[in-house]
Design an enzyme around this catalytic site. Structure first.
Site, mmCIF file in Angstrom:
data_model
loop_
_atom_site.group_PDB
_atom_site.id
_atom_site.type_symbol
_atom_site.label_atom_id
_atom_site.label_comp_id
_atom_site.label_asym_id
_atom_site.label_seq_id
_atom_site.Cartn_x
_atom_site.Cartn_y
_atom_site.Cartn_z
ATOM 1 C CG ASP A 68 -1.937 -1.120 1.190
ATOM 2 O OD1 ASP A 68 -2.246 -1.589 0.085
ATOM 3 O OD2 ASP A 68 -2.422 -1.521 2.258
ATOM 4 N NE ARG B 249 4.801 -9.744 -0.891
ATOM 5 C CZ ARG B 249 5.198 -9.911 0.363
ATOM 6 N NH1 ARG B 249 5.618 -11.095 0.773
ATOM 7 N NH2 ARG B 249 5.166 -8.898 1.203
ATOM 8 C CD GLU C 54 -2.073 -2.360 -7.018
ATOM 9 O OE1 GLU C 54 -2.181 -1.200 -7.435
ATOM 10 O OE2 GLU C 54 -2.973 -2.929 -6.385
#
Length: 366
Positions: free
Chosen positions: A15, A260, A262
């Protein structure tokens, strides 16, 4: 204009990795004043060089990096407000938005599924406050929100890949000089079938250097290596946490990249090198649906025999693991896969990038 990006760090660094890239690009390439609100500065500090997690705010690389604390401090609402990956805005800030009426964007997770085209940029009205939220979906088609890609990225990649001096300096900085037949980077979730990969490599003829970031996977791989002292085909190197720029260079330098989630997934695509993606594990095998949707796009312009090998490699990694013959098939496919990966990156780069699409979309409201 001033934009606020809210980032709640849920799992590892994906994120904050996306949000930090986006904040920097909006600042550097579009002249936008960005505040990046982060709820776990100590975690964000791993990716944001120079960030002091004890400070309430800091100006780094043109971006104001602020601590999303509780209670939330009274601040002026920005012109554009981005809540990344469905994080919920602070209540006090949300209510202050009623007077300011900013453009409110929910930046969604990336998916290659076809339904994304239909839902991109759709509005939703808050039932109590009457504020309109716009759902912005990154994606692989012109109908979506695009992919994060800095203007200079592919040119920098080409310069690096064409310069033996730059590559040697990079490897020297990591304390190694690969001389194996193949060099692969391995970044995966803990449930990945790592043992099957290591065993398959050890049973084939081609020597492989496997580079793994420090952590659970690296510890497991080193334990496996200690238990197999007689094998001589596999060498494992663990590396410290890399900056985003260094990680890009690692992807550019390796022959094959396991990635892996994003952020590393998209950076591996821009690397123009063969890559095997592991989506985030979801209930009812929903992650396999996402995988198949991506594979249909990734392999659609490849020769049928190459597409079969590329798909088989992804499915093996996300299901039952590799056998020696399956791994041998991967290595045999790498020359054609390399050409396909470079072409795929060049074609993707013809589309407008995520930051630019966000700017274009938001400007129509002013």
């Amino acid at each position: 204009m001033r934009w606020d990006i809210f980032c709640s760090i849920i799992d590892n660094y994906g994120d904050i990795g996306v949000c930090w890239r986006l904040a920097r690009q909006l600042t550097c390439e579009h002249g936008i004043k960005v505040r990046l609100w982060v709820d776990q500065p100590s975690v964000a500090a791993k990716l944001i060089p120079g960030l002091d997690s004890t400070l309430a705010s800091q100006h780094i690389a043109g971006v104001d990096v602020c601590h999303w604390s509780s209670p939330f401090p009274p601040v002026e609402v920005a012109d554009v407000v981005i809540e990344a990956f469905a994080c919920e805005l602070p209540e006090t800030y949300l209510h202050a938005m009623q007077n300011r009426r900013p453009v409110w964007i929910n930046l969604e997770y990336l998916s290659a599924e076809s339904w994304v085209d239909d839902f991109h940029a759709k509005p939703s009205v808050h039932p109590q406050l009457g504020l309109t939220k716009h759902f912005f979906f990154p994606g692989f088609t012109p109908a979506c929100g695009g992919l994060i890609r800095e203007n200079h990225l592919l040119a920098e990649r080409s310069r690096f890949q064409q310069s033996k001096v730059s590559q040697a300096a990079f490897w020297h900085g990591l304390g190694m000089m690969p001389n194996q037949a193949y060099t692969i980077s391995l970044f995966c979730y803990p449930h990945a079938p790592v043992n099957s990969l290591l065993e398959a490599i050890a049973q084939t003829d081609q020597p492989v250097l496997c580079i793994i970031p420090q952590g659970q996977t690296a510890d497991h791989a080193m334990q496996w290596l200690d238990a197999h002292p007689t094998q001589d085909r596999l060498r494992i190197a663990t590396i410290p946490f890399l900056s985003q720029e260094q990680y890009d260079q690692l992807l550019w330098a390796c022959d094959l990249n396991f990635v892996r989630g994003e952020d590393s997934w998209i950076r591996a695509l821009w690397a123009g090198k063969p890559m095997i993606w592991q989506p985030y594990l979801q209930e009812e095998d929903t992650h396999l649906v996402k995988l198949e949707a991506f594979l249909q796009r990734y392999c659609q312009d490849s020769p049928s025999d190459l597409a079969i090998h590329m798909m088989a490699a992804h499915r093996a990694w996300n299901r039952h693991g590799f056998t020696p013959s399956a791994w041998q098939a991967v290595l045999a496919a790498l020359p054609g896969w390399q050409r396909q990966a470079q072409t795929y990156a060049e074609n993707l780069a013809k589309e407008t990038d995520l930051a630019a699409k966000l700017v274009i979309y938001c400007k129509k409201f002013f």
